[in-house]
Design a protein around this motif. Structure first.
Motif, PDB file in Angstrom:
ATOM      1  N   VAL A 158       5.492 -11.647  -2.629  1.00 39.28           N
ATOM      2  CA  VAL A 158       4.746 -11.884  -1.390  1.00 39.28           C
ATOM      3  C   VAL A 158       4.531 -10.533  -0.723  1.00 39.28           C
ATOM      4  N   GLU A 159       3.285 -10.134  -0.633  1.00 37.65           N
ATOM      5  CA  GLU A 159       2.972  -8.880   0.054  1.00 37.65           C
ATOM      6  C   GLU A 159       2.514  -9.215   1.460  1.00 37.65           C
ATOM      7  N   PHE A 160       3.199  -8.649   2.444  1.00 34.08           N
ATOM      8  CA  PHE A 160       2.802  -8.940   3.820  1.00 34.08           C
ATOM      9  C   PHE A 160       3.140  -7.805   4.777  1.00 34.08           C
ATOM     10  N   SER A 161       2.614  -7.916   5.973  1.00 36.73           N
ATOM     11  CA  SER A 161       2.722  -6.940   7.057  1.00 36.73           C
ATOM     12  C   SER A 161       1.812  -5.736   6.801  1.00 36.73           C
ATOM     13  N   SER A 162       2.208  -4.843   5.897  1.00 35.73           N
ATOM     14  CA  SER A 162       1.348  -3.746   5.435  1.00 35.73           C
ATOM     15  C   SER A 162       0.582  -2.986   6.513  1.00 35.73           C
ATOM     16  N   PRO A 163       1.310  -2.425   7.494  1.00 35.58           N
ATOM     17  CA  PRO A 163       0.626  -1.636   8.522  1.00 35.58           C
ATOM     18  C   PRO A 163       0.231  -0.257   7.996  1.00 35.58           C
ATOM     19  N   ASN A 164      -0.499   0.467   8.834  1.00 36.12           N
ATOM     20  CA  ASN A 164      -0.922   1.806   8.462  1.00 36.12           C
ATOM     21  C   ASN A 164      -0.132   2.839   9.256  1.00 36.12           C
ATOM     22  N   VAL A 165       0.490   3.751   8.551  1.00 39.60           N
ATOM     23  CA  VAL A 165       1.311   4.769   9.198  1.00 39.60           C
ATOM     24  C   VAL A 165       0.440   5.595  10.152  1.00 39.60           C
ATOM     25  N   GLY A 172      -3.682  -8.217  13.440  1.00 38.67           N
ATOM     26  CA  GLY A 172      -3.768  -8.617  12.032  1.00 38.67           C
ATOM     27  C   GLY A 172      -2.454  -8.379  11.319  1.00 38.67           C
ATOM     28  N   HIS A 173      -1.823  -7.244  11.641  1.00 34.53           N
ATOM     29  CA  HIS A 173      -0.526  -6.949  11.024  1.00 34.53           C
ATOM     30  C   HIS A 173       0.541  -7.901  11.550  1.00 34.53           C
ATOM     31  N   LEU A 174       0.449  -8.221  12.827  1.00 33.91           N
ATOM     32  CA  LEU A 174       1.424  -9.142  13.412  1.00 33.91           C
ATOM     33  C   LEU A 174       1.356 -10.496  12.709  1.00 33.91           C
ATOM     34  N   LEU A 374     -10.659   5.040  -3.891  1.00 32.69           N
ATOM     35  CA  LEU A 374     -10.742   4.294  -2.631  1.00 32.69           C
ATOM     36  C   LEU A 374      -9.666   3.205  -2.545  1.00 32.69           C
ATOM     37  N   TYR A 375      -9.679   2.566  -1.385  1.00 35.80           N
ATOM     38  CA  TYR A 375      -8.764   1.461  -1.091  1.00 35.80           C
ATOM     39  C   TYR A 375      -8.736   0.445  -2.240  1.00 35.80           C
ATOM     40  N   LEU A 376      -9.927   0.039  -2.679  1.00 35.46           N
ATOM     41  CA  LEU A 376     -10.019  -0.968  -3.742  1.00 35.46           C
ATOM     42  C   LEU A 376      -9.442  -0.441  -5.058  1.00 35.46           C
ATOM     43  N   ARG A 378      -7.142   1.730  -5.484  1.00 36.71           N
ATOM     44  CA  ARG A 378      -5.684   1.755  -5.410  1.00 36.71           C
ATOM     45  C   ARG A 378      -5.115   0.346  -5.574  1.00 36.71           C
ATOM     46  N   ASP A 379      -5.804  -0.618  -4.978  1.00 40.52           N
ATOM     47  CA  ASP A 379      -5.323  -1.997  -5.101  1.00 40.52           C
ATOM     48  C   ASP A 379      -5.355  -2.483  -6.555  1.00 40.52           C
ATOM     49  N   ILE A 380      -6.385  -2.062  -7.289  1.00 43.74           N
ATOM     50  CA  ILE A 380      -6.487  -2.474  -8.702  1.00 43.74           C
ATOM     51  C   ILE A 380      -5.254  -1.988  -9.464  1.00 43.74           C
ATOM     52  N   ALA A 402     -10.733 -10.940   7.457  1.00 44.77           N
ATOM     53  CA  ALA A 402     -11.704  -9.845   7.458  1.00 44.77           C
ATOM     54  C   ALA A 402     -11.745  -9.162   6.085  1.00 44.77           C
ATOM     55  N   GLN A 403     -10.690  -9.322   5.306  1.00 40.09           N
ATOM     56  CA  GLN A 403     -10.659  -8.688   3.988  1.00 40.09           C
ATOM     57  C   GLN A 403     -10.871  -9.685   2.845  1.00 40.09           C
ATOM     58  N   ASP A 404     -11.451 -10.822   3.149  1.00 37.39           N
ATOM     59  CA  ASP A 404     -11.761 -11.815   2.111  1.00 37.39           C
ATOM     60  C   ASP A 404     -12.535 -11.190   0.948  1.00 37.39           C
TER      61      ASP A 404
HETATM   62  N1  ARG Z   1      -3.050  -1.640   5.299  1.00 37.23           N
HETATM   63  C1  ARG Z   1      -4.146  -2.568   5.221  1.00 37.23           C
HETATM   64  C2  ARG Z   1      -4.815  -2.711   6.571  1.00 37.23           C
HETATM   65  O1  ARG Z   1      -4.199  -2.466   7.572  1.00 37.23           O
HETATM   66  C3  ARG Z   1      -3.731  -3.923   4.744  1.00 37.23           C
HETATM   67  C4  ARG Z   1      -3.270  -3.951   3.312  1.00 37.23           C
HETATM   68  C5  ARG Z   1      -3.516  -5.252   2.662  1.00 37.23           C
HETATM   69  N2  ARG Z   1      -3.025  -5.310   1.324  1.00 37.23           N
HETATM   70  C6  ARG Z   1      -3.640  -4.881   0.257  1.00 37.23           C
HETATM   71  N3  ARG Z   1      -3.040  -4.969  -0.907  1.00 37.23           N
HETATM   72  N4  ARG Z   1      -4.834  -4.349   0.325  1.00 37.23           N
HETATM   73  O2  ARG Z   1      -5.960  -3.122   6.651  1.00 37.23           O
END
Ligand code: ARG
Length: 635
Positions: A158-165, A172-174, A374-376, A378-380, A402-404
């Motif tokens: 389960v991946e969750f929270s995932s804030p940005n440093v 959304g993070h909450l 890019l973000y995508l 890295r996710d791959i 928003a990230q659907d």
């Molecule tokens: N850090 C991202 C953001 O704040 C959320 C990450 C979601 N998880 C993922 N595997 N892309 O938007």
């Protein structure tokens, strides 16, 4: 204990025989399974329909007044006979002297069944008190092979929270944090092996910029003291400098000046170069970056622990290797998933997928002209690496709706790469927006700010009742927990996908279906137990057949539904399924207080009622913990 009360009442119905016939049924942890099995047998005898066909179509009702179970006769698909007539006939033939059920009532083709209070109280209360925290958990659900427990548990990431440093922790993070932690608990309680991952946003040119800011204005002491705050401030400062610089360069350009040199030395360009060193794995810059990251994680951990959350792994965008990304780029080109266009690498879904779906996914860049991923991208790589590491049976991404599109693209690419099986194991759990969330000190920055603000507000609400307030031992700590419960319950009250409006006043109220109300209900049950001051032996020896009142029966009937509720939540994956149940159950308990007094009643009655309330306390506490709340014993 408990269940043998039922087996002696119904001759010939053993636990093993039930599970053999209905593999999903586990009466030793869910007594309603015993009731369903018995009911299916009785109805099979009357109707001639196989009990295995009846069992799965026995449904819950929407409220106790409608019975404990309902059977829609048409669901049995009996040809040539009118369901209404069958329902009436079967109800008439239902034995009057059934040990567990009253005679059913009917309404058109529906048959409603009511549990008899006596046998239910006698079996369920000892069972709940004996199982304790285990009541509602189901170790069978997560088994790879239910028939062969030695095969072990299924694993879920389960991946969750995932804030940005160095950036704000927003609503959304909450929500991701609250919902994700709940889902992880849910699967854990269902016998899965759960891995909790926090995927930090900790990579990209902006972190090159942040490092520059630290070189210029950084303060070691401030960083150590509150890294999240310090880095955020640096980030804000350097960003405004950069914006000003950009504007000034633009202006000079307009005036016709030569800005080549200015641009080459601009903050933007320096950040780009710095980040290039990061992606080239330059040891010095990575060492610095690791310090920022580690200190931030340390602070995050402290905050998460206030929410009863501990991650197994802090992953993050920085942890994806450049090598892996270079490799995947080659693989994608070879498999004709991507193409190079003007130096950049693109995925054109409109070419990969026919019709609407391709249009919906559109075209996306996975490697920029300068070679940066890019973000995508890295996710791959992260997804595939996670599969390598965990060989998960299922993986959930708890990310805002928003990230659907992003997650659809991600899963589609994984499938196109030929990892269909892995893609099918992945699921995006999305959720709507929180509207109007701001703290009194301005817009929301960090999780701590949100929690502190709720606690402050809660503290003020508590002070309004001076008498009660004076009795609270540790008002600050209590307000803190109540405040956290407020935010969480408000967040989990509606369906995930719905937006909701952040309402401090409403969520911290003790009235209505709020967090503080649940806490109140729980602490009241605890206080009854303290005041009754009975021993464990007293409770064990209680004569539960004294619980004859309808109010008592209704509470036990509610309590019997808890394992089914959890089971159903695994299907809905909605926290509101649990919450709705907990409120209904608490309401049943609270309306019984006037009728079923403990303190002041005669000793035997006191024991029986206390055992009932103790079972209610256990169920409420289990439910609250599943949601991630900390049940308070007093306040
Ligand atoms: N850090 C991202 C953001 O704040 C959320 C990450 C979601 N998880 C993922 N595997 N892309 O938007």
């Amino acid at each position: 204990t408990g269940i043998d009360q039922l087996t002696t009442l119904v001759n010939g119905l053993s636990l093993d025989s039930i599970t053999e016939k209905h593999p999903q049924a586990h009466p030793e942890i869910n007594p309603l399974d015993f009731y369903r099995a018995h009911l299916s047998n009785v109805l099979a005898g009357i109707s001639g329909v196989d009990s295995q066909i009846i069992f799965p179509v026995i449904n819950w009702t929407t409220g106790l007044d409608k019975g404990d179970f309902v059977l829609a006769v048409p669901a049995l698909r009996i040809k040539g006979q009118k369901p209404d007539a069958l329902a009436t006939k079967w109800a008439e033939e239902f034995p009057t002297e059934d040990p567990l059920f009253d005679k059913p009532t009917t309404s058109g083709p529906f048959m409603s069944f009511f549990l008899k209070g006596g046998p239910l109280s006698n079996s369920l209360i000892p069972m709940i008190r004996n199982l304790g925290e285990e009541y509602g958990r189901n170790r069978f659900n997560g088994l790879k092979d239910p028939k062969d427990p030695k095969q072990g548990k299924k694993r879920i990431v389960v991946e969750f929270s995932s804030p940005n440093v160095a950036k704000p922790f927003h609503a959304g993070h909450l929500r991701s944090t609250i919902i994700g932690s709940f889902l992880a608990n849910l699967y854990e309680g269902s016998g899965w092996d759960v891995v909790r991952i926090n995927y930090l946003g900790d990579w990209g040119k902006q972190y090159g910029l942040l490092a520059l800011a630290y070189e210029k204005y950084g303060n070691e002491e401030a960083l150590q003291k509150d890294p999240i705050d310090h880095l955020f401030k640096l980030y804000v400062q350097i960003n405004s400098e950069m914006t000003a610089e950009k504007e000034s360069i633009e202006a000079q350009k307009k005036e016709g000046k030569d800005v080549t040199e200015l641009e080459a030395n601009s903050l933007d360009e320096q950040a780009r170069r710095y980040f290039k060193r990061m992606t080239d794995r330059d040891e010095d810059v990575l060492k610095q970056w690791k310090i920022f990251r580690d200190l931030s994680i340390k602070r995050y951990k402290e905050t998460y622990s206030r929410l009863n959350i501990a991650f197994d792994k802090y992953s993050g965008e920085s942890q994806v290797s450049e090598d892996a990304m270079a490799k995947i780029a080659v693989e994608m080109e070879e498999k004709n998933i991507s193409r190079v266009d003007n130096g950049a690498t693109l995925v054109d879904f409109t070419k990969l997928l026919p019709g609407k779906e391709g249009k919906r996914l559109g075209v996306t860049v996975i490697r920029k002209r300068d070679g940066t991923a890019l973000y995508l991208t890295r996710d791959i790589c992260e997804l595939l690496a996670r599969y390598e590491e965990y060989k998960f049976d299922h993986m959930i991404y708890v990310v805002a709706s928003a990230q659907d599109l992003h997650l659809k693209q991600l899963f589609e690419i994984i499938g196109q790469l030929g990892y269909k099986d892995i893609a099918n194991r992945c699921q995006h759990i999305n959720f709507g927006l929180v509207l109007g969330m701001s703290t009194r000190k301005g817009t929301v920055k960090f999780l701590d700010d949100i929690l502190r603000d709720c606690a402050d507000h809660m503290h003020e609400t508590m002070k309004k009742n001076q008498d009660k307030y004076a009795q609270v031992e540790n008002p600050i700590a209590t307000a803190d927990i109540l405040g956290i419960s407020s935010v969480m319950v408000q967040d989990m009250s509606g369906k995930r996908i719905n937006n909701y409006t952040f309402n401090m006043e409403a969520m911290t109220s003790f009235e209505g279906d709020t967090g503080p109300y649940l806490q109140y209900a729980h602490s009241r049950l605890c206080s009854i137990k303290r005041r009754a001051n009975l021993t464990e032996e007293d409770l064990l020896s209680a004569d539960l057949s004294l619980l004859t009142e309808q109010h008592a029966t209704n509470v036990v009937r509610m309590l019997s539904q808890w394992p089914d509720t959890v089971q159903n939540t695994l299907k809905t994956l909605e926290p509101t399924t649990v919450l709705t149940y907990l409120f209904k159950m608490s309401h049943a308990v609270s309306s019984s207080y006037d009728h079923l007094q403990v303190v002041g009643s005669e000793k035997e009655l006191m024991k029986a009622r206390m055992a009932l309330y103790d079972a209610a306390r256990i169920v409420l506490s289990n439910g609250m913990k599943l949601l991630g709340l900390t049940p308070l014993e007093r306040y």
